[in-house]
Design a protein around this motif. Structure first.
Motif, PDB file in Angstrom:
ATOM      1  N   ASP A  90     -24.098  31.364 -71.745  1.00  0.00           N
ATOM      2  CA  ASP A  90     -22.968  30.141 -71.222  1.00  0.00           C
ATOM      3  C   ASP A  90     -22.029  29.982 -72.442  1.00  0.00           C
ATOM      4  O   ASP A  90     -20.845  29.364 -72.264  1.00  0.00           O
ATOM      5  CB  ASP A  90     -23.867  28.788 -71.399  1.00  0.00           C
ATOM      6  CG  ASP A  90     -24.854  28.785 -70.618  1.00  0.00           C
ATOM      7  OD1 ASP A  90     -24.940  29.189 -69.534  1.00  0.00           O
ATOM      8  OD2 ASP A  90     -26.402  28.545 -70.645  1.00  0.00           O
ATOM      9  N   ALA A  91     -22.255  30.772 -73.909  1.00  0.00           N
ATOM     10  CA  ALA A  91     -21.035  30.085 -74.401  1.00  0.00           C
ATOM     11  C   ALA A  91     -19.536  30.502 -74.202  1.00  0.00           C
ATOM     12  O   ALA A  91     -18.729  30.450 -74.088  1.00  0.00           O
ATOM     13  CB  ALA A  91     -21.443  30.238 -76.496  1.00  0.00           C
ATOM     14  N   ILE A  92     -20.365  32.551 -74.151  1.00  0.00           N
ATOM     15  CA  ILE A  92     -19.483  33.427 -73.631  1.00  0.00           C
ATOM     16  C   ILE A  92     -18.371  32.665 -72.322  1.00  0.00           C
ATOM     17  O   ILE A  92     -17.183  32.846 -71.827  1.00  0.00           O
ATOM     18  CB  ILE A  92     -19.509  34.672 -73.596  1.00  0.00           C
ATOM     19  CG1 ILE A  92     -20.090  35.450 -75.277  1.00  0.00           C
ATOM     20  CG2 ILE A  92     -18.410  35.877 -72.917  1.00  0.00           C
ATOM     21  CD1 ILE A  92     -20.859  36.320 -75.220  1.00  0.00           C
ATOM     22  N   THR A  93     -19.273  32.573 -71.353  1.00  0.00           N
ATOM     23  CA  THR A  93     -18.233  31.951 -69.877  1.00  0.00           C
ATOM     24  C   THR A  93     -17.407  30.750 -70.483  1.00  0.00           C
ATOM     25  O   THR A  93     -16.381  30.585 -69.699  1.00  0.00           O
ATOM     26  CB  THR A  93     -19.236  31.614 -69.076  1.00  0.00           C
ATOM     27  OG1 THR A  93     -20.624  32.918 -68.785  1.00  0.00           O
ATOM     28  CG2 THR A  93     -18.891  31.359 -68.017  1.00  0.00           C
ATOM     29  N   ARG A  94     -18.072  29.849 -71.119  1.00  0.00           N
ATOM     30  CA  ARG A  94     -17.295  28.186 -71.591  1.00  0.00           C
ATOM     31  C   ARG A  94     -16.256  28.619 -72.177  1.00  0.00           C
ATOM     32  O   ARG A  94     -15.312  28.436 -71.921  1.00  0.00           O
ATOM     33  CB  ARG A  94     -18.044  27.684 -72.006  1.00  0.00           C
ATOM     34  CG  ARG A  94     -17.447  26.489 -71.910  1.00  0.00           C
ATOM     35  CD  ARG A  94     -18.648  25.206 -73.262  1.00  0.00           C
ATOM     36  NE  ARG A  94     -17.250  23.896 -72.729  1.00  0.00           N
ATOM     37  CZ  ARG A  94     -17.617  23.045 -71.747  1.00  0.00           C
ATOM     38  NH1 ARG A  94     -18.167  23.212 -70.628  1.00  0.00           N
ATOM     39  NH2 ARG A  94     -16.801  22.033 -71.960  1.00  0.00           N
ATOM     40  N   GLY A  95     -16.104  30.123 -73.002  1.00  0.00           N
ATOM     41  CA  GLY A  95     -14.802  30.205 -73.697  1.00  0.00           C
ATOM     42  C   GLY A  95     -14.062  30.464 -73.245  1.00  0.00           C
ATOM     43  O   GLY A  95     -12.575  30.808 -73.230  1.00  0.00           O
ATOM     44  N   LEU A  96     -13.952  31.615 -72.265  1.00  0.00           N
ATOM     45  CA  LEU A  96     -13.547  33.085 -71.767  1.00  0.00           C
ATOM     46  C   LEU A  96     -12.744  31.609 -70.293  1.00  0.00           C
ATOM     47  O   LEU A  96     -11.434  31.586 -69.744  1.00  0.00           O
ATOM     48  CB  LEU A  96     -13.888  33.504 -69.994  1.00  0.00           C
ATOM     49  CG  LEU A  96     -14.994  34.830 -71.052  1.00  0.00           C
ATOM     50  CD1 LEU A  96     -15.559  35.915 -69.751  1.00  0.00           C
ATOM     51  CD2 LEU A  96     -13.684  35.821 -71.941  1.00  0.00           C
ATOM     52  N   ARG A  97     -13.552  30.364 -69.933  1.00  0.00           N
ATOM     53  CA  ARG A  97     -12.303  29.744 -69.083  1.00  0.00           C
ATOM     54  C   ARG A  97     -11.591  28.497 -70.395  1.00  0.00           C
ATOM     55  O   ARG A  97     -10.883  28.019 -69.186  1.00  0.00           O
ATOM     56  CB  ARG A  97     -13.715  29.196 -68.680  1.00  0.00           C
ATOM     57  CG  ARG A  97     -13.164  28.049 -67.242  1.00  0.00           C
ATOM     58  CD  ARG A  97     -14.150  27.211 -66.424  1.00  0.00           C
ATOM     59  NE  ARG A  97     -14.911  26.211 -66.964  1.00  0.00           N
ATOM     60  CZ  ARG A  97     -15.470  26.855 -67.216  1.00  0.00           C
ATOM     61  NH1 ARG A  97     -16.853  28.042 -67.058  1.00  0.00           N
ATOM     62  NH2 ARG A  97     -17.483  25.720 -68.060  1.00  0.00           N
ATOM     63  N   GLN A  98     -12.113  28.054 -71.319  1.00  0.00           N
ATOM     64  CA  GLN A  98     -11.465  27.185 -71.954  1.00  0.00           C
ATOM     65  C   GLN A  98     -10.882  27.155 -73.053  1.00  0.00           C
ATOM     66  O   GLN A  98     -10.056  26.922 -74.335  1.00  0.00           O
ATOM     67  CB  GLN A  98     -12.390  26.272 -72.307  1.00  0.00           C
ATOM     68  CG  GLN A  98     -13.091  25.431 -71.385  1.00  0.00           C
ATOM     69  CD  GLN A  98     -11.828  24.127 -70.062  1.00  0.00           C
ATOM     70  OE1 GLN A  98     -11.869  24.770 -69.405  1.00  0.00           O
ATOM     71  NE2 GLN A  98     -11.038  23.454 -70.715  1.00  0.00           N
ATOM     72  N   ASN A  99     -10.826  28.638 -73.216  1.00  0.00           N
ATOM     73  CA  ASN A  99     -10.268  29.435 -75.343  1.00  0.00           C
ATOM     74  C   ASN A  99      -9.550  28.861 -74.640  1.00  0.00           C
ATOM     75  O   ASN A  99      -8.183  29.319 -74.024  1.00  0.00           O
ATOM     76  CB  ASN A  99     -11.250  30.269 -75.476  1.00  0.00           C
ATOM     77  CG  ASN A  99     -10.746  31.053 -77.063  1.00  0.00           C
ATOM     78  OD1 ASN A  99      -9.493  31.420 -77.060  1.00  0.00           O
ATOM     79  ND2 ASN A  99     -11.882  30.572 -77.828  1.00  0.00           N
ATOM     80  N   LEU A 100      -8.224  28.718 -75.864  1.00  0.00           N
ATOM     81  CA  LEU A 100      -6.738  28.848 -76.199  1.00  0.00           C
ATOM     82  C   LEU A 100      -6.423  30.596 -75.887  1.00  0.00           C
ATOM     83  O   LEU A 100      -5.165  29.945 -74.966  1.00  0.00           O
ATOM     84  CB  LEU A 100      -6.660  28.115 -77.146  1.00  0.00           C
ATOM     85  CG  LEU A 100      -5.138  27.921 -77.329  1.00  0.00           C
ATOM     86  CD1 LEU A 100      -4.151  26.988 -76.767  1.00  0.00           C
ATOM     87  CD2 LEU A 100      -4.721  27.220 -79.046  1.00  0.00           C
ATOM     88  N   ALA A 101      -6.617  31.069 -76.002  1.00  0.00           N
ATOM     89  CA  ALA A 101      -6.462  32.275 -75.744  1.00  0.00           C
ATOM     90  C   ALA A 101      -5.898  32.915 -74.307  1.00  0.00           C
ATOM     91  O   ALA A 101      -4.783  33.620 -74.050  1.00  0.00           O
ATOM     92  CB  ALA A 101      -7.003  33.604 -76.615  1.00  0.00           C
ATOM     93  N   PRO A 102      -6.754  33.045 -73.872  1.00  0.00           N
ATOM     94  CA  PRO A 102      -6.883  33.143 -72.369  1.00  0.00           C
ATOM     95  C   PRO A 102      -5.749  32.444 -72.170  1.00  0.00           C
ATOM     96  O   PRO A 102      -5.154  32.824 -70.680  1.00  0.00           O
ATOM     97  CB  PRO A 102      -8.863  33.223 -71.637  1.00  0.00           C
ATOM     98  CG  PRO A 102      -8.523  32.734 -72.990  1.00  0.00           C
ATOM     99  CD  PRO A 102      -8.047  32.209 -73.947  1.00  0.00           C
ATOM    100  N   LEU A 103      -6.091  30.698 -71.589  1.00  0.00           N
ATOM    101  CA  LEU A 103      -5.261  29.617 -71.311  1.00  0.00           C
ATOM    102  C   LEU A 103      -4.029  30.205 -71.334  1.00  0.00           C
ATOM    103  O   LEU A 103      -2.830  30.027 -70.622  1.00  0.00           O
ATOM    104  CB  LEU A 103      -5.351  28.604 -71.934  1.00  0.00           C
ATOM    105  CG  LEU A 103      -6.796  27.939 -71.045  1.00  0.00           C
ATOM    106  CD1 LEU A 103      -7.229  26.114 -71.950  1.00  0.00           C
ATOM    107  CD2 LEU A 103      -7.358  27.798 -69.857  1.00  0.00           C
ATOM    108  N   LEU A 104      -3.568  30.568 -72.637  1.00  0.00           N
ATOM    109  CA  LEU A 104      -1.683  30.763 -73.131  1.00  0.00           C
ATOM    110  C   LEU A 104      -2.137  32.271 -72.785  1.00  0.00           C
ATOM    111  O   LEU A 104      -0.309  32.427 -72.008  1.00  0.00           O
ATOM    112  CB  LEU A 104      -1.736  31.281 -75.021  1.00  0.00           C
ATOM    113  CG  LEU A 104      -2.255  29.979 -75.735  1.00  0.00           C
ATOM    114  CD1 LEU A 104      -1.782  30.222 -76.775  1.00  0.00           C
ATOM    115  CD2 LEU A 104      -1.164  28.769 -75.111  1.00  0.00           C
ATOM    116  N   ALA A 105      -2.573  33.318 -72.248  1.00  0.00           N
ATOM    117  CA  ALA A 105      -2.285  34.557 -71.880  1.00  0.00           C
ATOM    118  C   ALA A 105      -2.322  34.256 -70.385  1.00  0.00           C
ATOM    119  O   ALA A 105      -1.126  35.110 -70.080  1.00  0.00           O
ATOM    120  CB  ALA A 105      -4.020  35.297 -72.119  1.00  0.00           C
TER     121      ALA A 105
END
Length: 500
Positions: A90-105
């Motif tokens: 769950d943490a990884i799935t949420r991180g892929l969606r809400q983490n700043l790095a993929p949003l900037l990428a």
């Protein structure tokens, strides 16, 4: 007969053929003045041409993300009073969606897409339309026209004009290569986005593993505090029975207080680590959550180093992105060289113009043009030099990345083997430490030794617990690092980090 230049009233006094000749001359002058006026007006107010699309220079490469970006996140979701059950998946799935790095990428991928569209605009037709109505007065003398007997001031009069103009590129090899370069750069940005996802999986997994490790430290500190409290109570009972002296009780009290301090420090560390995890996955900081995944010791078969490096070079998206940047730089060099070649375009316009809206007449113009740069003041040479420098830079970065991937994979394999051995040793030492504590407590209870051995054994247990927790965290992190080094963290992390 008086010369015309000496007879100001000649037109009034003429008759017969002479009068007819003068009248025709007057008409000719009027027609010429009208044509001149119309020509002058069209030159000043003529049909707006459709200019070629102005394309901004291609940015190569796109800005790189930093490690700080992977630690941040964009909070999302509503705050709930019920603690959230959070597993590693769950943490990884949420991180892929809400983490700043993929949003900037993702945003940088859109910027690369915008660059490709902008470069492609130079190859596509452009159409401009305009409409205007002008009321004006013209001084013919200002344009160099002066006719005997004709007025110099014309107007005021109205002119209505509506038109459309088109520019159609037919051949532009430089723009074609620039568009291909932008397309390669867009593919590189997409691969960079996939690479960032792998990095985010590693970053989130690290934060989760740190939280699990700190939680284990709190549990160990609680158990050690309970043991110290039990030892203190035992010492106090034996002091009351006259079996031990006051020193044994003081030693037990000191040990109990130290364990209490250690527990407080570990609880504080856990609370701060949970904040870091919440931030990395975009969870509201005030949201309470429970870690539901444990990371038991699970052996991962290590691949051969050479095979692992070959697999990484074939699957790493950042390496593919670097190769796309090289391809883009090569096309930019070709585009700069093609800047000396001629370009061919088709231009046309169609419109209507007249004195009033209901008296307009259609007008048009169509033609083809060939543009050959003869002297550009060194601009073409400068673009070629810049493109070649970018190509050398991209090739050097790709070669360095290839070597870095080899280092990362081999280092991850070394860490995996080392941490595997450390876990085995730490687990055995932990078991021995607990056995030592049991024996020391039995000896103290039997009156064979004082509680100094018990306190020393408690400290050994604390060290053994910490070593095992650190070794287990290190081994799991080594497995996650290997998945990232191989370029499969975002798709196969469950195979490397099995949880209960």
């Amino acid at each position: 007969m008086t010369p015309p230049s000496m007879a100001p009233n000649l037109f009034l006094n003429c008759s017969g053929q002479a009068c007819a000749r003068k009248t025709n001359m007057s008409k000719a002058v009027g027609v010429f003045a009208t044509v001149a006026l119309a020509t002058t007006f069209l030159a000043a107010q003529g049909l707006p041409p459709a200019h070629p699309n102005q394309v901004p220079p291609l940015q190569l490469p796109l800005p790189a993300l930093t490690q700080t970006d992977a630690a941040g996140g964009v909070p999302a979701g509503t705050l709930s009073s019920t603690p959230l059950r959070l597993s590693l998946a769950d943490a990884i799935t949420r991180g892929l969606r809400q983490n700043l790095a993929p949003l900037l990428a993702s945003n940088m991928s859109e910027q690369a897409r915008a660059q490709r569209i902008a470069q492609m605009a130079a190859l596509l037709p452009r159409v401009d339309a305009s409409a205007s109505e002008v009321r004006q007065k013209i001084n013919l003398a200002a344009f160099g026209f002066s006719f005997p007997g004709a007025p110099q001031i014309i107007g005021p009069f109205n002119v209505f004009q509506a038109s459309a103009a088109a520019h159609v590129p037919l051949l532009d090899l430089s723009a074609l290569d620039s568009t291909r370069a932008a397309s390669s750069l867009e593919k590189a940005a997409h691969d960079d986005y996939q690479s960032v996802r792998n990095l985010v999986v590693l970053a989130v997994a690290n934060q989760y593993l740190l939280s699990v490790a700190d939680q284990s430290r709190v549990q160990a500190a609680q158990a050690e505090l309970a043991t110290a409290q039990s030892a203190l109570q035992q010492a106090q009972d034996m002091l009351a029975a006259g079996v031990v002296d006051k020193l044994s009780v003081v030693r037990a009290q000191v040990q109990r207080d130290q364990q209490q301090q250690q527990l407080t420090a570990q609880q504080n560390a856990l609370a701060k680590q949970r904040l870091s995890l919440a931030r990395a996955i975009g969870l509201p900081l005030a949201q309470k959550f429970v870690l539901t995944s444990t990371t038991p010791f699970a052996t991962l078969p290590a691949p051969a180093p050479a095979a692992a490096v070959a697999e990484a070079l074939a699957t790493r998206p950042d390496y593919r992105a670097s190769q796309q940047v090289v391809r883009s730089a090569q096309l930019l060099v070709a585009s700069a060289k093609a800047g000396r070649l001629p370009t061919v375009s088709l231009d046309g316009s169609y419109g209507t113009i007249g004195h009033e809206l209901d008296s307009n007449h259609p007008i048009f113009a169509v033609g083809a043009s060939i543009n050959l740069p003869v002297f550009a003041g060194g601009q073409i040479a400068a673009e070629r030099i810049r493109a070649q420098a970018q190509l050398r830079d991209a090739e050097a970065r790709t070669a360095d990345l290839q070597a870095a991937i080899g280092v990362q994979v081999r280092s991850a394999l070394l860490d995996l083997e080392s941490q595997h051995q450390q876990v085995a040793v730490a687990q055995h030492a932990q078991q021995l430490a607990h056995q030592e504590l049991t024996l020391a407590q039995d000896r103290f209870r039997a009156g064979v030794a004082d509680n100094l051995e018990v306190i020393q054994a408690q400290q050994t247990v604390a060290v053994g617990d910490e070593n095992y927790i650190a070794a287990l965290y290190g081994y799991n992190l080594a497995k996650a690092s290997l998945a990232q080094a191989l370029g499969v963290a975002a798709t196969q992390f469950q195979n490397y980090l099995p949880t209960h």
